[in-house]
Design a protein around this motif. Structure first.
Motif, mmCIF file in Angstrom:
data_model
loop_
_atom_site.group_PDB
_atom_site.id
_atom_site.type_symbol
_atom_site.label_atom_id
_atom_site.label_comp_id
_atom_site.label_asym_id
_atom_site.label_seq_id
_atom_site.Cartn_x
_atom_site.Cartn_y
_atom_site.Cartn_z
ATOM 1 N N TYR A 32 0.861 -1.174 0.000
ATOM 2 C CA TYR A 32 0.000 0.000 0.000
ATOM 3 C C TYR A 32 0.897 1.222 0.000
ATOM 4 O O TYR A 32 1.859 1.291 0.770
ATOM 5 N N LEU A 34 1.203 5.638 -0.468
ATOM 6 C CA LEU A 34 0.482 6.895 -0.289
ATOM 7 C C LEU A 34 1.377 8.061 -0.696
ATOM 8 O O LEU A 34 2.604 7.974 -0.640
ATOM 9 N N TYR A 36 1.729 12.189 0.324
ATOM 10 C CA TYR A 36 1.334 13.267 1.208
ATOM 11 C C TYR A 36 1.943 14.561 0.692
ATOM 12 O O TYR A 36 3.031 14.575 0.124
ATOM 13 N N PHE A 46 -2.845 14.108 3.517
ATOM 14 C CA PHE A 46 -3.015 12.990 2.590
ATOM 15 C C PHE A 46 -3.480 13.484 1.228
ATOM 16 O O PHE A 46 -4.366 14.337 1.115
ATOM 17 N N SER A 49 -3.727 7.544 -2.600
ATOM 18 C CA SER A 49 -3.090 6.272 -2.268
ATOM 19 C C SER A 49 -3.368 5.245 -3.358
ATOM 20 O O SER A 49 -4.229 5.452 -4.227
ATOM 21 N N PHE A 89 5.730 13.834 -0.119
ATOM 22 C CA PHE A 89 6.321 12.634 0.445
ATOM 23 C C PHE A 89 5.601 11.400 -0.086
ATOM 24 O O PHE A 89 4.368 11.338 -0.106
ATOM 25 N N ARG A 95 0.293 -4.029 4.650
ATOM 26 C CA ARG A 95 -1.021 -4.139 5.285
ATOM 27 C C ARG A 95 -1.388 -5.584 5.588
ATOM 28 O O ARG A 95 -2.526 -5.884 5.870
ATOM 29 N N ASN A 99 -1.426 -5.532 10.288
ATOM 30 C CA ASN A 99 -1.931 -4.287 9.698
ATOM 31 C C ASN A 99 -1.887 -3.124 10.678
ATOM 32 O O ASN A 99 -2.908 -2.500 10.984
ATOM 33 N N THR A 100 -0.703 -2.827 11.166
ATOM 34 C CA THR A 100 -0.551 -1.765 12.156
ATOM 35 C C THR A 100 -0.570 -0.377 11.527
ATOM 36 O O THR A 100 -0.619 0.611 12.246
ATOM 37 N N GLY A 101 -0.508 -0.308 10.209
ATOM 38 C CA GLY A 101 -0.544 0.984 9.543
ATOM 39 C C GLY A 101 0.766 1.744 9.586
ATOM 40 O O GLY A 101 0.816 2.911 9.203
ATOM 41 N N LYS A 102 1.838 1.125 10.034
ATOM 42 C CA LYS A 102 3.131 1.814 10.097
ATOM 43 C C LYS A 102 3.560 2.237 8.700
ATOM 44 O O LYS A 102 3.536 1.441 7.764
ATOM 45 N N LEU A 103 3.966 3.495 8.578
ATOM 46 C CA LEU A 103 4.381 4.038 7.297
ATOM 47 C C LEU A 103 5.894 4.244 7.251
ATOM 48 O O LEU A 103 6.490 4.693 8.228
ATOM 49 N N ILE A 104 6.474 3.925 6.096
ATOM 50 C CA ILE A 104 7.868 4.240 5.812
ATOM 51 C C ILE A 104 7.867 5.341 4.760
ATOM 52 O O ILE A 104 7.257 5.172 3.691
ATOM 53 N N PHE A 105 8.516 6.456 5.077
ATOM 54 C CA PHE A 105 8.483 7.624 4.213
ATOM 55 C C PHE A 105 9.757 7.768 3.401
ATOM 56 O O PHE A 105 10.851 7.412 3.852
ATOM 57 N N GLY A 106 9.610 8.343 2.206
ATOM 58 C CA GLY A 106 10.747 8.810 1.448
ATOM 59 C C GLY A 106 11.195 10.163 1.991
ATOM 60 O O GLY A 106 10.575 10.733 2.896
ATOM 61 N N TYR B 31 -5.884 3.947 16.179
ATOM 62 C CA TYR B 31 -4.459 3.956 15.904
ATOM 63 C C TYR B 31 -3.899 5.369 15.978
ATOM 64 O O TYR B 31 -4.447 6.291 15.372
ATOM 65 N N TYR B 33 0.132 7.579 16.139
ATOM 66 C CA TYR B 33 1.543 7.444 15.811
ATOM 67 C C TYR B 33 2.307 8.715 16.177
ATOM 68 O O TYR B 33 1.750 9.817 16.129
ATOM 69 N N TYR B 35 5.902 10.555 14.887
ATOM 70 C CA TYR B 35 7.005 10.591 13.923
ATOM 71 C C TYR B 35 7.910 11.765 14.261
ATOM 72 O O TYR B 35 7.483 12.751 14.841
ATOM 73 N N LEU B 43 9.798 11.400 7.279
ATOM 74 C CA LEU B 43 9.357 11.158 8.645
ATOM 75 C C LEU B 43 9.752 9.744 9.075
ATOM 76 O O LEU B 43 9.654 8.801 8.275
ATOM 77 N N LEU B 45 9.141 6.808 12.153
ATOM 78 C CA LEU B 45 8.210 6.418 13.201
ATOM 79 C C LEU B 45 8.938 6.174 14.512
ATOM 80 O O LEU B 45 9.898 5.412 14.572
ATOM 81 N N ARG B 94 -5.045 7.362 12.612
ATOM 82 C CA ARG B 94 -5.323 6.610 11.387
ATOM 83 C C ARG B 94 -6.811 6.313 11.242
ATOM 84 O O ARG B 94 -7.491 5.996 12.212
ATOM 85 N N THR B 102 -5.527 5.903 5.696
ATOM 86 C CA THR B 102 -4.657 7.057 5.738
ATOM 87 C C THR B 102 -4.488 7.564 7.152
ATOM 88 O O THR B 102 -5.205 7.171 8.067
#
Lengths: 115, 114
Positions: A32, A34, A36, A46, A49, A89, A95, A99-106, B31, B33, B35, B43, B45, B94, B102
């Protein structure tokens, strides 16, 4: 190890033209993605996605394309407007299990749209 | 509906001091978070929570602690501030709606440790 990379720190386009922002990822478990947008002194907001089961998602002037074999996604903005000037970003998540929703960003790409 | 709010907006700390960054959301999201964003970087986490009473570490948890006693609040605690913690801190919550998953972000807290 940078799992999500935006290799262009900045991009400048003329108003009315297309803006293309690129993002590459290394983790094949990401399913998944996204985009931003972030203005100075504000939190990210947001934009759009896409799930890995699709290769395109469109919302008004914004379209995201996903190429899973190349581990690459791009954001197209058509037509670009001066108000689109911001930092963009790319982010990815897994997911699957939990499915904790943790995001890794550029690292972000700064877009400047010139009038 | 205020969304995600964060206080303070700015703070300067001396090395070794402690502080709590406050985060509140009024959207009843489970949820949440934390960051941090360093200059020119994306960002990262720090900690996250899947509901009241449940928290877990993210990518960069060292030097931080969190608690989640209510659905609305998710404070971030710095016990012994270090210059490496100079950053902008964002809290997020979230939502999953119509298959769109999102996070809504607060406006951020800019922290400087001298």
């Amino acid at each position: 190890d940078q799992q999500v990379k935006q290799n262009s720190p900045s991009l400048s386009v003329q108003e009315g033209r297309i803006s293309i922002l690129n993002c590459d990822y290394t983790n094949s478990m990401f399913d998944y993605f996204l985009w931003y947008k972030k203005y100075p002194a504000e939190g990210p907001t947001f934009l759009i996605s896409i799930s890995s089961i699709k290769d395109k998602n469109e919302d008004g002037r914004f379209t995201v394309f996903l190429n899973k074999s190349a581990k690459h996604l791009s954001l197209h903005i058509v037509p670009s407007q001066p108000g689109d000037s911001a930092v963009y970003f790319c982010a990815a998540s897994v997911r699957g299990s939990g499915n904790t929703g943790k995001l890794i960003f550029g690292q972000g790409t700064t877009l400047q749209v010139k009038p | 509906n205020a969304g995600v709010t964060q206080t303070p907006k700015f703070r300067i700390l001396k090395i070794g001091q402690s502080m709590t960054l406050q985060c509140t959301q009024d959207m009843n999201h489970n949820y949440m978070y934390w960051y941090r964003q360093d200059p020119g970087m994306g960002l990262k986490l720090i900690y996250y929570s899947v509901g009241a009473g449940i928290t877990d570490k993210g990518e960069v948890p060292n030097g931080y602690n969190v608690s989640r006693s209510t659905t609305e609040d998710f404070p971030l605690r710095l016990e012994l501030a270090a210059p490496s913690q100079t950053s902008v801190y964002f809290c997020a919550s979230r939502t999953i709606r119509d298959s769109t998953d999102t996070q809504y972000f607060g406006p951020g807290t800019r922290l400087t440790v001298l």
